[in-house]
Design a protein around this motif. Structure first.
Motif, short mmCIF file in Angstrom:
data_model
loop_
_atom_site.label_atom_id
_atom_site.label_comp_id
_atom_site.label_asym_id
_atom_site.label_seq_id
_atom_site.Cartn_x
_atom_site.Cartn_y
_atom_site.Cartn_z
N GLY A 194 0.81 -1.21 0.00
CA GLY A 194 0.00 0.00 0.00
C GLY A 194 0.84 1.26 0.00
O GLY A 194 0.52 2.24 -0.68
N ARG A 213 -4.97 6.71 -11.07
CA ARG A 213 -5.16 7.47 -9.84
C ARG A 213 -5.70 6.61 -8.69
O ARG A 213 -5.70 7.05 -7.55
N ALA A 260 0.26 9.33 -5.36
CA ALA A 260 -0.13 10.53 -4.62
C ALA A 260 0.20 11.78 -5.45
O ALA A 260 -0.60 12.72 -5.54
N VAL A 296 -5.39 4.29 -6.02
CA VAL A 296 -4.35 3.67 -5.20
C VAL A 296 -4.76 2.28 -4.75
O VAL A 296 -3.96 1.33 -4.80
N ASP A 297 -6.01 2.14 -4.31
CA ASP A 297 -6.47 0.84 -3.80
C ASP A 297 -6.45 -0.23 -4.88
O ASP A 297 -6.08 -1.39 -4.62
N ARG A 327 0.76 4.22 -2.90
CA ARG A 327 0.49 5.62 -2.54
C ARG A 327 1.65 6.52 -2.93
O ARG A 327 1.45 7.65 -3.40
N GLN A 328 2.87 6.05 -2.73
CA GLN A 328 4.05 6.85 -3.06
C GLN A 328 4.05 7.22 -4.54
O GLN A 328 4.43 8.32 -4.91
N THR A 336 4.16 -0.24 -10.31
CA THR A 336 3.75 1.10 -9.86
C THR A 336 4.22 2.17 -10.84
O THR A 336 3.49 3.12 -11.13
#
Length: 206
Positions: free
Chosen positions: A100, A182, A108, A184-185, A104-105, A173
């Protein structure tokens, strides 16, 4: 030895100096996001930060020094968040949280992440970052937590798995960020499916 063009001129010590450096780095991030590498220069960064070019040069001798400092800022934030996953009690919880963090990195601030990834591949930047953060060691520690795959009890196999999984996570990623994703999940779910699928596969017998 790190080239002078990449080395920060002086470390900020007083609160005002720290604030100035933080503002310059965030301005550098915003210029990269909005104007790309073509518009990224010390004049544009100073203008965005509301500082003089002279103030910028007190700390950063070149655009490359700014780039390296920004990479270090982002990698440090990633490392701090990734390190926190070690506090989770089991292998699956910690690895899921680590995945996760990687999603996110990247998503974001996807444009910033994409451009910094490109800069990180430059030999002189890669050399300057070498050994700064221990992402592979963190992942290797997670793989050794309670509940981890039995075939990774061997340290050599665990080290190889950590290297493979980091490459897998980075590839997925980076590609997602490059495509403009966009969610993230959803990215974390797909990376998790690939990672746990790898780990659930018995190693080839030598």
């Amino acid at each position: 030895m790190q080239p002078d063009a990449l080395r920060i001129r002086k470390a900020p010590r007083q609160r005002r100096a720290v604030h100035t450096v933080d503002a310059l780095l965030e301005a550098a991030a915003l210029v990269l996001e909005e104007d790309g590498l073509e518009g990224f220069n010390t004049n544009a960064v100073a203008r965005r930060a509301g500082a003089s070019v002279g103030s910028l040069y007190q700390y950063f001798p070149s655009k490359d020094a700014l780039t390296l400092a920004l990479l270090l800022r982002e990698d440090r934030a990633f490392h701090d968040a990734a390190s926190a996953t070690l506090e989770l009690p089991t292998f699956r919880e910690a690895l899921t949280a680590f995945i996760g963090v990687t999603a996110r990195q990247q998503l974001a601030r996807p444009q910033l992440a994409l451009l910094l990834d490109q800069q990180e591949d430059r030999p002189e930047i890669r050399a300057a970052l070498s050994g700064k953060f221990r992402f592979r060691a963190l992942l290797k520690e997670i793989l050794g937590k309670p509940g981890g795959p039995g075939h990774l009890q061997d340290e050599q196999r665990r080290d190889l798995a950590a290297a493979d999984l980091l490459a897998m996570m980075r590839g997925m990623t980076d590609s997602a960020g490059g495509r403009g994703e966009r969610d993230v999940d959803d990215l974390a779910y797909r990376v998790g499916a690939a990672v746990f699928g790898y780990l659930d596969t018995a190693p080839r017998q030598m």
